[in-house]
Design a protein around this motif. Structure first.
Motif, PDB file in Angstrom:
ATOM      1  N   MET A 178      50.243  15.266  59.599  1.00 46.01           N
ATOM      2  CA  MET A 178      49.948  16.681  59.495  1.00 46.01           C
ATOM      3  C   MET A 178      50.108  16.921  61.019  1.00 46.01           C
ATOM      4  SD  MET A 178      47.291  18.794  60.411  1.00 46.01           S
ATOM      5  CE  MET A 178      46.521  18.223  61.756  1.00 46.01           C
ATOM      6  N   PRO A 179      50.581  18.390  61.411  1.00 51.39           N
ATOM      7  CA  PRO A 179      51.182  19.284  60.349  1.00 51.39           C
ATOM      8  C   PRO A 179      52.436  19.037  59.597  1.00 51.39           C
ATOM      9  CG  PRO A 179      51.451  20.300  62.118  1.00 51.39           C
ATOM     10  CD  PRO A 179      50.730  19.117  62.548  1.00 51.39           C
ATOM     11  N   GLN A 180      52.455  19.336  58.263  1.00 50.82           N
ATOM     12  CA  GLN A 180      53.718  19.286  57.655  1.00 50.82           C
ATOM     13  C   GLN A 180      54.411  20.569  57.738  1.00 50.82           C
ATOM     14  OE1 GLN A 180      55.403  16.325  56.495  1.00 50.82           O
ATOM     15  NE2 GLN A 180      53.466  15.242  56.942  1.00 50.82           N
ATOM     16  N   ILE A 181      55.625  20.479  58.111  1.00 49.16           N
ATOM     17  CA  ILE A 181      56.301  22.028  58.393  1.00 49.16           C
ATOM     18  C   ILE A 181      57.605  21.948  57.714  1.00 49.16           C
ATOM     19  CG2 ILE A 181      57.122  23.908  60.146  1.00 49.16           C
ATOM     20  CD1 ILE A 181      55.399  22.494  62.233  1.00 49.16           C
ATOM     21  N   THR A 182      57.879  23.138  56.967  1.00 52.68           N
ATOM     22  CA  THR A 182      59.180  22.979  56.250  1.00 52.68           C
ATOM     23  C   THR A 182      59.735  24.184  56.544  1.00 52.68           C
ATOM     24  OG1 THR A 182      58.563  21.527  54.574  1.00 52.68           O
ATOM     25  CG2 THR A 182      60.661  22.705  54.070  1.00 52.68           C
ATOM     26  N   VAL A 183      61.305  24.329  56.800  1.00 53.19           N
ATOM     27  CA  VAL A 183      61.904  25.710  57.281  1.00 53.19           C
ATOM     28  C   VAL A 183      63.026  25.830  55.981  1.00 53.19           C
ATOM     29  CG1 VAL A 183      63.171  26.902  58.654  1.00 53.19           C
ATOM     30  CG2 VAL A 183      61.455  25.633  59.535  1.00 53.19           C
ATOM     31  N   ASP A 184      62.794  26.660  54.978  1.00 54.09           N
ATOM     32  CA  ASP A 184      63.650  26.814  54.113  1.00 54.09           C
ATOM     33  C   ASP A 184      64.356  28.043  54.506  1.00 54.09           C
ATOM     34  OD1 ASP A 184      62.738  25.043  51.767  1.00 54.09           O
ATOM     35  OD2 ASP A 184      61.236  26.342  51.440  1.00 54.09           O
ATOM     36  N   HIS A 240      57.062  27.191  55.908  1.00 54.35           N
ATOM     37  CA  HIS A 240      55.906  26.656  55.393  1.00 54.35           C
ATOM     38  C   HIS A 240      55.034  25.720  56.322  1.00 54.35           C
ATOM     39  CE1 HIS A 240      57.566  27.641  51.271  1.00 54.35           C
ATOM     40  NE2 HIS A 240      58.577  27.081  51.856  1.00 54.35           N
ATOM     41  N   ILE A 241      53.801  26.100  56.698  1.00 56.88           N
ATOM     42  CA  ILE A 241      53.105  25.066  57.517  1.00 56.88           C
ATOM     43  C   ILE A 241      51.913  24.524  56.546  1.00 56.88           C
ATOM     44  CG2 ILE A 241      51.768  24.763  59.740  1.00 56.88           C
ATOM     45  CD1 ILE A 241      53.329  27.072  60.865  1.00 56.88           C
ATOM     46  N   GLY A 242      51.731  23.356  56.635  1.00 56.94           N
ATOM     47  CA  GLY A 242      50.623  22.718  55.929  1.00 56.94           C
ATOM     48  C   GLY A 242      49.702  22.040  56.830  1.00 56.94           C
ATOM     49  N   LEU A 243      48.678  22.402  56.896  1.00 57.61           N
ATOM     50  CA  LEU A 243      47.509  21.815  57.855  1.00 57.61           C
ATOM     51  C   LEU A 243      46.623  21.238  57.043  1.00 57.61           C
ATOM     52  CD1 LEU A 243      47.250  24.704  60.226  1.00 57.61           C
ATOM     53  CD2 LEU A 243      48.556  22.684  60.636  1.00 57.61           C
ATOM     54  N   LEU A 244      45.769  20.233  57.648  1.00 58.38           N
ATOM     55  CA  LEU A 244      44.307  19.655  56.902  1.00 58.38           C
ATOM     56  C   LEU A 244      43.427  20.763  57.155  1.00 58.38           C
ATOM     57  CD1 LEU A 244      44.126  16.184  58.683  1.00 58.38           C
ATOM     58  CD2 LEU A 244      44.639  16.640  56.357  1.00 58.38           C
ATOM     59  N   PRO A 245      42.662  21.049  56.077  1.00 60.38           N
ATOM     60  CA  PRO A 245      41.677  22.146  55.954  1.00 60.38           C
ATOM     61  C   PRO A 245      40.684  21.924  57.219  1.00 60.38           C
ATOM     62  CG  PRO A 245      41.697  20.797  54.090  1.00 60.38           C
ATOM     63  CD  PRO A 245      42.582  20.080  54.916  1.00 60.38           C
ATOM     64  N   ASP A 298      46.413  25.182  53.634  1.00 63.22           N
ATOM     65  CA  ASP A 298      45.702  24.078  53.587  1.00 63.22           C
ATOM     66  C   ASP A 298      46.405  22.813  52.747  1.00 63.22           C
ATOM     67  OD1 ASP A 298      43.807  24.977  55.299  1.00 63.22           O
ATOM     68  OD2 ASP A 298      42.194  25.281  53.705  1.00 63.22           O
ATOM     69  N   LEU A 299      46.504  21.719  53.321  1.00 61.69           N
ATOM     70  CA  LEU A 299      46.988  20.558  52.484  1.00 61.69           C
ATOM     71  C   LEU A 299      45.949  20.344  51.584  1.00 61.69           C
ATOM     72  CD1 LEU A 299      48.406  18.500  55.377  1.00 61.69           C
ATOM     73  CD2 LEU A 299      49.920  19.660  53.470  1.00 61.69           C
ATOM     74  N   ASP A 300      46.390  19.743  50.395  1.00 62.74           N
ATOM     75  CA  ASP A 300      45.432  19.228  49.539  1.00 62.74           C
ATOM     76  C   ASP A 300      44.556  18.339  49.732  1.00 62.74           C
ATOM     77  OD1 ASP A 300      44.915  19.677  46.037  1.00 62.74           O
ATOM     78  OD2 ASP A 300      45.106  17.630  46.503  1.00 62.74           O
ATOM     79  N   ALA A 301      43.548  18.239  49.080  1.00 60.38           N
ATOM     80  CA  ALA A 301      42.714  16.911  49.358  1.00 60.38           C
ATOM     81  C   ALA A 301      42.907  15.543  49.279  1.00 60.38           C
ATOM     82  CB  ALA A 301      41.178  16.954  48.659  1.00 60.38           C
ATOM     83  N   ARG A 346      47.790  12.096  51.870  1.00 57.13           N
ATOM     84  CA  ARG A 346      47.698  10.851  52.618  1.00 57.13           C
ATOM     85  C   ARG A 346      48.930  10.552  53.348  1.00 57.13           C
ATOM     86  NH1 ARG A 346      43.474  11.810  50.617  1.00 57.13           N
ATOM     87  NH2 ARG A 346      41.969  10.396  49.757  1.00 57.13           N
ATOM     88  N   LYS A 347      48.907   9.575  54.354  1.00 60.15           N
ATOM     89  CA  LYS A 347      50.034   9.372  54.963  1.00 60.15           C
ATOM     90  C   LYS A 347      49.963   8.113  55.446  1.00 60.15           C
ATOM     91  CE  LYS A 347      49.363  10.508  59.701  1.00 60.15           C
ATOM     92  NZ  LYS A 347      49.903  11.352  61.086  1.00 60.15           N
ATOM     93  N   PHE A 348      51.154   7.337  56.002  1.00 65.22           N
ATOM     94  CA  PHE A 348      50.981   6.254  56.750  1.00 65.22           C
ATOM     95  C   PHE A 348      52.204   6.337  57.808  1.00 65.22           C
ATOM     96  CE2 PHE A 348      53.834   4.917  53.670  1.00 65.22           C
ATOM     97  CZ  PHE A 348      54.731   3.882  54.164  1.00 65.22           C
ATOM     98  N   VAL A 349      52.025   5.490  58.912  1.00 64.22           N
ATOM     99  CA  VAL A 349      53.227   5.472  59.668  1.00 64.22           C
ATOM    100  C   VAL A 349      53.655   3.965  59.876  1.00 64.22           C
ATOM    101  CG1 VAL A 349      53.878   5.849  62.209  1.00 64.22           C
ATOM    102  CG2 VAL A 349      52.584   7.412  61.140  1.00 64.22           C
ATOM    103  N   GLU A 350      54.727   3.369  59.570  1.00 64.56           N
ATOM    104  CA  GLU A 350      55.285   2.101  59.499  1.00 64.56           C
ATOM    105  C   GLU A 350      56.052   1.912  60.959  1.00 64.56           C
ATOM    106  OE1 GLU A 350      55.279  -1.803  57.877  1.00 64.56           O
ATOM    107  OE2 GLU A 350      54.731   0.089  56.989  1.00 64.56           O
ATOM    108  N   PRO A 351      55.549   1.410  61.943  1.00 63.22           N
ATOM    109  CA  PRO A 351      56.556   1.236  63.308  1.00 63.22           C
ATOM    110  C   PRO A 351      57.489   0.303  63.064  1.00 63.22           C
ATOM    111  CG  PRO A 351      54.064   0.246  63.524  1.00 63.22           C
ATOM    112  CD  PRO A 351      54.461   0.980  61.988  1.00 63.22           C
TER     113      PRO A 351
END
Length: 124
Positions: A1-7, A68-73, A111-114, A117-122
């Motif tokens: 978060m945030p998830q940003i997409t530029v179309d 498009h900017i998706g944020l946690l609520p 707002d991102l949907d409830a 989820r995400k994870f980061v794999e180093p």
């Protein structure tokens, strides 16, 4: 978060002056400042579209940018509106049409949907 997409119209790669790294730096700084996001969490991807239409016509003399900017609520509508207006100003400042092309720009913050989820794999 945030998830940003530029179309954007694919022709933006050729018919416009657009310093993408500078745009992203300003975009991420803006999201951190206005929406209280954390800089390492900002992620932006660009998606070019080959076929863009304005009305019934293929948009040969026009180009589109939609951010498009998706944020946690949890942000107020005022915060989202301020972020949207500021992002449009960034597009205006960073995307310069050349050769008589017309730019159509828009942005939205949602707002991102409830279920988000995400994870980061180093890397090992």
């Amino acid at each position: 978060m945030p998830q940003i997409t530029v179309d954007h119209s694919a022709q933006l790669k050729h018919g416009f002056e657009w310093d993408r790294p500078a745009f992203v730096q300003d975009l991420h700084s803006t999201v951190v400042e206005i929406a209280a996001a954390k800089l390492p969490a900002c992620k932006t991807r660009f998606r070019p579209a080959d076929d863009v239409f304005i009305g019934h016509e293929q948009a040969e003399d026009h180009a589109l940018v939609h951010v498009h900017i998706g944020l946690l609520p949890g942000r107020t509508e005022e915060t989202k509106a301020r972020l949207t207006e500021t992002v449009l100003e960034l597009v205006r400042r960073h995307v310069r049409p050349v050769d008589g092309l017309t730019l159509h720009a828009s942005a939205e913050v949602r707002d991102l949907d409830a279920s988000y989820r995400k994870f980061v794999e180093p890397a090992e």
